[in-house]
Design a protein around this motif. Structure first.
Motif, PDB file in Angstrom:
ATOM      1  N   VAL A   1      62.794 -13.747  70.063  1.00 27.14           N
ATOM      2  CA  VAL A   1      61.527 -13.122  70.739  1.00 27.14           C
ATOM      3  C   VAL A   1      60.541 -14.164  71.201  1.00 27.14           C
ATOM      4  O   VAL A   1      60.010 -15.297  70.219  1.00 27.14           O
ATOM      5  CB  VAL A   1      60.973 -12.335  69.621  1.00 27.14           C
ATOM      6  CG1 VAL A   1      59.700 -11.790  70.170  1.00 27.14           C
ATOM      7  CG2 VAL A   1      61.813 -11.268  68.988  1.00 27.14           C
ATOM      8  N   THR A   2      60.249 -14.382  72.225  1.00 31.65           N
ATOM      9  CA  THR A   2      59.485 -15.487  73.008  1.00 31.65           C
ATOM     10  C   THR A   2      58.342 -14.876  73.805  1.00 31.65           C
ATOM     11  O   THR A   2      58.405 -13.448  74.158  1.00 31.65           O
ATOM     12  CB  THR A   2      60.208 -16.373  73.814  1.00 31.65           C
ATOM     13  OG1 THR A   2      61.052 -15.893  74.647  1.00 31.65           O
ATOM     14  CG2 THR A   2      61.261 -16.868  72.961  1.00 31.65           C
ATOM     15  N   SER A   3      57.616 -15.433  74.486  1.00 31.16           N
ATOM     16  CA  SER A   3      56.583 -14.942  75.253  1.00 31.16           C
ATOM     17  C   SER A   3      56.192 -16.003  76.495  1.00 31.16           C
ATOM     18  O   SER A   3      55.407 -16.299  76.881  1.00 31.16           O
ATOM     19  CB  SER A   3      55.263 -14.974  74.498  1.00 31.16           C
ATOM     20  OG  SER A   3      54.160 -14.391  75.545  1.00 31.16           O
ATOM     21  N   ASN A   4      57.537 -16.284  76.879  1.00 32.25           N
ATOM     22  CA  ASN A   4      57.691 -17.058  78.415  1.00 32.25           C
ATOM     23  C   ASN A   4      56.804 -18.623  78.117  1.00 32.25           C
ATOM     24  O   ASN A   4      55.942 -18.841  79.130  1.00 32.25           O
ATOM     25  CB  ASN A   4      56.975 -16.313  79.762  1.00 32.25           C
ATOM     26  CG  ASN A   4      58.036 -15.180  79.915  1.00 32.25           C
ATOM     27  OD1 ASN A   4      59.192 -15.485  79.883  1.00 32.25           O
ATOM     28  ND2 ASN A   4      57.181 -14.055  80.348  1.00 32.25           N
ATOM     29  N   GLY A   5      56.931 -19.277  77.163  1.00 31.02           N
ATOM     30  CA  GLY A   5      56.366 -20.514  76.782  1.00 31.02           C
ATOM     31  C   GLY A   5      54.840 -20.395  76.200  1.00 31.02           C
ATOM     32  O   GLY A   5      54.321 -21.192  75.915  1.00 31.02           O
ATOM     33  N   LEU A   6      54.451 -19.181  76.283  1.00 30.03           N
ATOM     34  CA  LEU A   6      53.288 -18.834  75.531  1.00 30.03           C
ATOM     35  C   LEU A   6      53.467 -18.742  74.003  1.00 30.03           C
ATOM     36  O   LEU A   6      54.590 -18.273  73.286  1.00 30.03           O
ATOM     37  CB  LEU A   6      52.492 -17.614  76.170  1.00 30.03           C
ATOM     38  CG  LEU A   6      52.213 -17.915  77.452  1.00 30.03           C
ATOM     39  CD1 LEU A   6      51.374 -16.457  77.885  1.00 30.03           C
ATOM     40  CD2 LEU A   6      51.294 -18.859  77.856  1.00 30.03           C
TER      41      LEU A   6
ATOM     42  N   TRP B   1      49.441 -18.835  64.970  1.00 29.93           N
ATOM     43  CA  TRP B   1      50.275 -18.723  65.907  1.00 29.93           C
ATOM     44  C   TRP B   1      51.566 -19.335  65.721  1.00 29.93           C
ATOM     45  O   TRP B   1      51.644 -20.123  65.050  1.00 29.93           O
ATOM     46  CB  TRP B   1      49.703 -19.499  67.235  1.00 29.93           C
ATOM     47  CG  TRP B   1      48.354 -18.911  67.729  1.00 29.93           C
ATOM     48  CD1 TRP B   1      47.092 -19.400  67.169  1.00 29.93           C
ATOM     49  CD2 TRP B   1      48.303 -17.804  68.483  1.00 29.93           C
ATOM     50  NE1 TRP B   1      46.210 -18.565  67.669  1.00 29.93           N
ATOM     51  CE2 TRP B   1      46.599 -17.739  68.295  1.00 29.93           C
ATOM     52  CE3 TRP B   1      48.918 -17.033  69.298  1.00 29.93           C
ATOM     53  CZ2 TRP B   1      46.206 -16.700  69.287  1.00 29.93           C
ATOM     54  CZ3 TRP B   1      48.371 -16.079  70.196  1.00 29.93           C
ATOM     55  CH2 TRP B   1      46.859 -15.894  70.146  1.00 29.93           C
ATOM     56  N   ILE B   2      52.413 -18.854  66.522  1.00 24.74           N
ATOM     57  CA  ILE B   2      54.032 -19.196  66.146  1.00 24.74           C
ATOM     58  C   ILE B   2      54.544 -19.430  67.617  1.00 24.74           C
ATOM     59  O   ILE B   2      54.146 -18.885  68.650  1.00 24.74           O
ATOM     60  CB  ILE B   2      54.822 -18.361  65.394  1.00 24.74           C
ATOM     61  CG1 ILE B   2      54.782 -16.999  65.879  1.00 24.74           C
ATOM     62  CG2 ILE B   2      54.505 -18.252  63.958  1.00 24.74           C
ATOM     63  CD1 ILE B   2      55.657 -15.846  64.935  1.00 24.74           C
ATOM     64  N   ASP B   3      55.639 -20.076  67.719  1.00 20.65           N
ATOM     65  CA  ASP B   3      56.273 -20.333  69.036  1.00 20.65           C
ATOM     66  C   ASP B   3      57.581 -19.337  69.497  1.00 20.65           C
ATOM     67  O   ASP B   3      57.701 -18.924  70.686  1.00 20.65           O
ATOM     68  CB  ASP B   3      56.685 -21.625  69.255  1.00 20.65           C
ATOM     69  CG  ASP B   3      55.649 -22.614  69.306  1.00 20.65           C
ATOM     70  OD1 ASP B   3      55.033 -22.649  70.313  1.00 20.65           O
ATOM     71  OD2 ASP B   3      55.650 -23.529  68.416  1.00 20.65           O
ATOM     72  N   ARG B   4      57.970 -18.939  68.392  1.00 15.75           N
ATOM     73  CA  ARG B   4      59.095 -17.799  68.706  1.00 15.75           C
ATOM     74  C   ARG B   4      59.487 -17.289  67.365  1.00 15.75           C
ATOM     75  O   ARG B   4      59.129 -17.698  66.232  1.00 15.75           O
ATOM     76  CB  ARG B   4      60.281 -18.324  69.403  1.00 15.75           C
ATOM     77  CG  ARG B   4      61.197 -19.460  68.680  1.00 15.75           C
ATOM     78  CD  ARG B   4      62.628 -19.757  69.533  1.00 15.75           C
ATOM     79  NE  ARG B   4      63.181 -20.662  68.947  1.00 15.75           N
ATOM     80  CZ  ARG B   4      63.227 -21.900  68.777  1.00 15.75           C
ATOM     81  NH1 ARG B   4      62.186 -22.681  69.633  1.00 15.75           N
ATOM     82  NH2 ARG B   4      63.977 -22.856  68.134  1.00 15.75           N
ATOM     83  N   ILE B   5      60.265 -16.168  67.441  1.00 19.17           N
ATOM     84  CA  ILE B   5      60.728 -15.382  66.366  1.00 19.17           C
ATOM     85  C   ILE B   5      62.304 -15.223  66.605  1.00 19.17           C
ATOM     86  O   ILE B   5      62.766 -14.853  67.798  1.00 19.17           O
ATOM     87  CB  ILE B   5      60.313 -14.037  66.069  1.00 19.17           C
ATOM     88  CG1 ILE B   5      58.662 -14.024  65.896  1.00 19.17           C
ATOM     89  CG2 ILE B   5      61.042 -13.319  65.098  1.00 19.17           C
ATOM     90  CD1 ILE B   5      58.076 -13.007  65.733  1.00 19.17           C
TER      91      ILE B   5
END
Length: 212
Positions: free
Chosen positions: A47-52, A201-205
């Motif tokens: 699970v990411t947010s396009n670099g955010l 904040w985290i970078d990915r799951i």
């Protein structure tokens, strides 16, 4: 004949340059892909947010994932090694912050003596890693380059601040420890968030499902 020789030489040099660039790029991309695979471990989904960055409250919203598998959160960043440290050419390191309570399902951390960190860590060491935000785990390759032993201190520039970290354990040189050419350090996710100024904040799951 002379002009023909120069023409052939020019063509040969051109081909050699193109082939050299191709091989260099191929090796760089291959090394990058190997690092990604090593760090991704056993994850089936990300699970990411396009670099955010992701708000860590998303983890509670995804609590239903525990019914079908396991998930863990990751925080990543960069650090610069103190240039005054003698005898090393290491300039930058990758920081990999993990959730020690759930990451064992995704990656194996093998100690330099061949033992599994998750199976051989003592309760005291585990609690220290959770509580002390300045404890780090490093690969043996990095330990050799920086001439570090357990319990020694490493000074790093992280998030525009000079910070001192203490080596809690040294890994072998295989698997996840080989990512980024061994120039990587591992921390508990809370410590990584504090060091990188990413509190909340985290970078990915990452997710491992019971039934792929």
């Amino acid at each position: 004949p002379v002009r023909s020789l120069f023409t052939l030489t020019g063509v040969a040099l051109g081909i050699a340059v193109v082939a050299g660039v191709y091989l260099a790029n191929d090796r760089a991309i291959g090394s990058f892909e190997e690092s990604l695979r090593a760090l991704a471990g056993q994850a089936d989904l990300q699970v990411t947010s396009n670099g955010l960055q992701l708000n860590e409250t998303l983890i509670s919203e995804l609590s239903w994932v525990w019914d079908i598998g396991t998930m863990t959160s990751i925080v990543e960043g960069q650090a610069l090694v103190d240039p005054s440290r003698k005898g090393t050419e290491v300039e930058s390191l990758q920081i990999f912050g993990i959730d020690l309570l759930s990451d064992h399902s995704f990656r194996n951390y093998t100690l330099s003596e061949g033992k599994d960190l998750a199976l051989n860590i003592t309760n005291e060491q585990f609690i220290n890693l959770l509580v002390d935000p300045r404890l780090i785990v490093i690969p043996s390759l990095l330990a050799q380059e920086l001439r570090l032993q357990e319990d020694e201190t490493l000074r790093l520039l992280v998030a525009n601040r000079w910070q001192d970290f203490r080596v809690a354990a040294i890994l072998g040189s295989e698997g996840v420890a080989a990512a980024s050419g061994g120039r990587i350090l591992f921390m508990d996710i809370a410590g990584a968030q504090t060091a990188l100024r990413k509190e909340g904040w985290i970078d990915r799951i990452e997710v491992v499902v019971n039934d792929p």
